[in-house]
Design a protein around this motif. Sequence first.
Motif, PDB file in Angstrom:
ATOM      1  N   ALA A 223       0.814  -1.217   0.000  1.00 28.80           N
ATOM      2  CA  ALA A 223       0.000   0.000   0.000  1.00 28.80           C
ATOM      3  C   ALA A 223       0.844   1.261   0.000  1.00 28.80           C
ATOM      4  O   ALA A 223       0.349   2.338  -0.330  1.00 28.80           O
ATOM      5  CB  ALA A 223      -0.936  -0.005   1.216  1.00 28.80           C
ATOM      6  N   GLU A 224       2.123   1.152   0.387  1.00 29.53           N
ATOM      7  CA  GLU A 224       3.004   2.314   0.458  1.00 29.53           C
ATOM      8  C   GLU A 224       4.028   2.343  -0.677  1.00 29.53           C
ATOM      9  O   GLU A 224       4.850   3.258  -0.747  1.00 29.53           O
ATOM     10  CB  GLU A 224       3.736   2.333   1.804  1.00 29.53           C
ATOM     11  CG  GLU A 224       2.797   2.418   3.004  1.00 29.53           C
ATOM     12  CD  GLU A 224       3.528   2.306   4.327  1.00 29.53           C
ATOM     13  OE1 GLU A 224       4.779   2.411   4.319  1.00 29.53           O
ATOM     14  OE2 GLU A 224       2.864   2.077   5.356  1.00 29.53           O
ATOM     15  N   PHE A 225       3.975   1.356  -1.551  1.00 28.99           N
ATOM     16  CA  PHE A 225       4.946   1.298  -2.637  1.00 28.99           C
ATOM     17  C   PHE A 225       4.726   2.467  -3.576  1.00 28.99           C
ATOM     18  O   PHE A 225       3.596   2.771  -3.961  1.00 28.99           O
ATOM     19  CB  PHE A 225       4.801  -0.019  -3.400  1.00 28.99           C
ATOM     20  CG  PHE A 225       6.068  -0.492  -4.040  1.00 28.99           C
ATOM     21  CD1 PHE A 225       6.929  -1.335  -3.353  1.00 28.99           C
ATOM     22  CD2 PHE A 225       6.409  -0.099  -5.320  1.00 28.99           C
ATOM     23  CE1 PHE A 225       8.105  -1.781  -3.934  1.00 28.99           C
ATOM     24  CE2 PHE A 225       7.584  -0.529  -5.913  1.00 28.99           C
ATOM     25  CZ  PHE A 225       8.438  -1.377  -5.213  1.00 28.99           C
ATOM     26  N   TYR A 226       5.818   3.124  -3.955  1.00 24.94           N
ATOM     27  CA  TYR A 226       5.699   4.327  -4.776  1.00 24.94           C
ATOM     28  C   TYR A 226       5.036   4.006  -6.118  1.00 24.94           C
ATOM     29  O   TYR A 226       5.194   2.903  -6.660  1.00 24.94           O
ATOM     30  CB  TYR A 226       7.064   4.973  -4.998  1.00 24.94           C
ATOM     31  CG  TYR A 226       7.923   4.305  -6.047  1.00 24.94           C
ATOM     32  CD1 TYR A 226       7.913   4.747  -7.372  1.00 24.94           C
ATOM     33  CD2 TYR A 226       8.744   3.229  -5.728  1.00 24.94           C
ATOM     34  CE1 TYR A 226       8.699   4.133  -8.348  1.00 24.94           C
ATOM     35  CE2 TYR A 226       9.530   2.614  -6.687  1.00 24.94           C
ATOM     36  CZ  TYR A 226       9.498   3.071  -7.991  1.00 24.94           C
ATOM     37  OH  TYR A 226      10.257   2.459  -8.958  1.00 24.94           O
ATOM     38  N   ARG A 227       4.306   4.974  -6.647  1.00 22.52           N
ATOM     39  CA  ARG A 227       3.704   4.814  -7.963  1.00 22.52           C
ATOM     40  C   ARG A 227       4.017   6.037  -8.812  1.00 22.52           C
ATOM     41  O   ARG A 227       3.570   7.146  -8.505  1.00 22.52           O
ATOM     42  CB  ARG A 227       2.180   4.635  -7.866  1.00 22.52           C
ATOM     43  CG  ARG A 227       1.533   4.496  -9.254  1.00 22.52           C
ATOM     44  CD  ARG A 227       0.044   4.733  -9.251  1.00 22.52           C
ATOM     45  NE  ARG A 227      -0.424   4.902 -10.631  1.00 22.52           N
ATOM     46  CZ  ARG A 227      -1.607   5.407 -10.970  1.00 22.52           C
ATOM     47  NH1 ARG A 227      -2.451   5.800 -10.039  1.00 22.52           N
ATOM     48  NH2 ARG A 227      -1.924   5.542 -12.247  1.00 22.52           N
ATOM     49  N   ILE A 228       4.777   5.842  -9.854  1.00 14.93           N
ATOM     50  CA  ILE A 228       5.052   6.882 -10.839  1.00 14.93           C
ATOM     51  C   ILE A 228       4.793   6.276 -12.216  1.00 14.93           C
ATOM     52  O   ILE A 228       5.474   5.330 -12.619  1.00 14.93           O
ATOM     53  CB  ILE A 228       6.508   7.388 -10.766  1.00 14.93           C
ATOM     54  CG1 ILE A 228       6.798   8.024  -9.407  1.00 14.93           C
ATOM     55  CG2 ILE A 228       6.779   8.383 -11.888  1.00 14.93           C
ATOM     56  CD1 ILE A 228       6.055   9.323  -9.150  1.00 14.93           C
ATOM     57  N   ASP A 229       3.781   6.765 -12.924  1.00 17.47           N
ATOM     58  CA  ASP A 229       3.512   6.313 -14.287  1.00 17.47           C
ATOM     59  C   ASP A 229       2.753   7.416 -15.003  1.00 17.47           C
ATOM     60  O   ASP A 229       2.505   8.491 -14.450  1.00 17.47           O
ATOM     61  CB  ASP A 229       2.735   4.992 -14.303  1.00 17.47           C
ATOM     62  CG  ASP A 229       1.459   5.028 -13.464  1.00 17.47           C
ATOM     63  OD1 ASP A 229       0.640   5.948 -13.678  1.00 17.47           O
ATOM     64  OD2 ASP A 229       1.272   4.153 -12.606  1.00 17.47           O
ATOM     65  N   THR A 230       2.388   7.163 -16.242  1.00 19.00           N
ATOM     66  CA  THR A 230       1.733   8.187 -17.061  1.00 19.00           C
ATOM     67  C   THR A 230       0.227   8.010 -17.137  1.00 19.00           C
ATOM     68  O   THR A 230      -0.441   8.761 -17.853  1.00 19.00           O
ATOM     69  CB  THR A 230       2.305   8.165 -18.491  1.00 19.00           C
ATOM     70  OG1 THR A 230       2.012   6.898 -19.095  1.00 19.00           O
ATOM     71  CG2 THR A 230       3.813   8.385 -18.481  1.00 19.00           C
ATOM     72  N   ALA A 231      -0.335   7.042 -16.424  1.00 17.41           N
ATOM     73  CA  ALA A 231      -1.765   6.733 -16.537  1.00 17.41           C
ATOM     74  C   ALA A 231      -2.591   7.583 -15.575  1.00 17.41           C
ATOM     75  O   ALA A 231      -2.465   7.445 -14.361  1.00 17.41           O
ATOM     76  CB  ALA A 231      -2.007   5.249 -16.266  1.00 17.41           C
TER      77      ALA A 231
END
Length: 505
Positions: A223-231
């Motif tokens: 739940a704390e894992f980073y999220r970086i994407d273009t969506a």
Amino acid sequence: MAGRRDGLAALAGIAAGAVTVGVGALVALVAGPTSDPLVAVGSAFVDATPGWLKDVAVSTFGTADKVVLGIGEAVVLLALAALAGVLAARRWAWGATLVVVLGAVAGLAAMGRPEAGILAPAPAIAGAIAGLLVLRELIRRLPAAEPRDEGVQRRTFLQAALAAGALGVVAVVVGRAIGAGARGAQAARTALRIPRATTTAAPVPAGVQVGVDGVGPWQTPAAEFYRIDTALVVPQVDPSTWSLRVHGMVEQEITLTWDELLAGDLVEAWVTLACVSNPVGGYLIGNQLWLGLPIADLLARARPTGDADMVLSRSVDGFTASTPLEALTDGRDALLAIAMDGEPLPLEHGFPVRMVVPGLYGYVSATKWVTDLEVTRFADATSYWTDRGWSPEGPVKTQSRIEVPRHGSSVPAGSVVVAGTAWAQHRGVTGVQVRVDEGSWNDATLADDGGIDTWRQWSWTWDAEPGSYLLYVRASDPQGPQTGAVADVVPDGATGYDSVRVTVT
């Protein structure tokens, strides 16, 4: 009176804009979520964003960058809608033209999405028509210039404008809610039972956690894992219809189905993933237990031709990444991952399938919602971020950070524990050193090693005397210490020593 009338006209435009967006959201239930006008325009903006601006956004807002983009888009829309109302009150053709132009922009943006269907422009067209009708009616209800019955006329207008605006907002909320509920990906994820791994991960040593308060967990919670994407909208992929095509410079083209993936020889691996936009000492990094099918096994079946050197992976939303073929075939745990921490991938982290490749930054390796692998050459193909000025190959650089004590904190004189995390994925951290101001480097104590592809925690006890100090940290891999030369994240990752200012009292 003119200023008051302009204000009411602006309100009419905002109410009509809400209806436009609401109708667009409802029609997008049929046309597809990425055809929603707000989503389509926002996605087009993300795609057109130059690398330096993306870097500024991520470094400033981190994983909240999409929220900030949404707020900014809403503010711009409100301003344009208000302007349309004012123009329409002065001359209908002016306001109507602005609405049509905005609808056309949204429609074209929707048509330009990789997953666009024949109905892609429908939400923008329907929204623009509804907005024009509402705007026309509200402009007709504007109080007359003469003061007679102005109060009654204004109340009638405000009631109509507020009702229209409320209906528009409700339509947006309902459209988004129904859209989320109607998608089967979450239900499929809930029902999925993860197969057992053919090859399990090695047991994690008991001492991987350094045991210092303030140092983050060795295993990053999902739940704390980073999220970086273009969506801007998380793709909803039904695993029962998912497949992966392997093609290009291969002797045998392959199409892998979901059932075939689950039936394969799945491998567990602890892998630390990092974003290339992670600044020195940053937190766009996480460590997890992944389960998936080795990509090398799939490529071995396809048999790449001798002059191929890159695999161009593609997501369902059109994102692409350029991964060195060698990194997928040299024996490291490069996976088509279906699970993290023993559970199916969260939707926002790529469900049902994503790529995980140790030792490479995510922008060239960690494609989420992956559906296509094209074996090719760096000389012949480019990817999403390399087209925007980033390096085509992105090996993770050896880095370290101080997590305790925090920057700007005060600590009592005496024994002070300095601790944190270091990483050198697929090389391994061999040492960590801490320096006080411009003094000599001091060896820190390393926590147990969880594997060559994971980060490593460390600690050092400092005999601190009163004063103000700047603490530095550096990590070493088998090739030597990390560089202290300061470099920006563009084009292939930041370098330099992390440092914190502390006051000893």
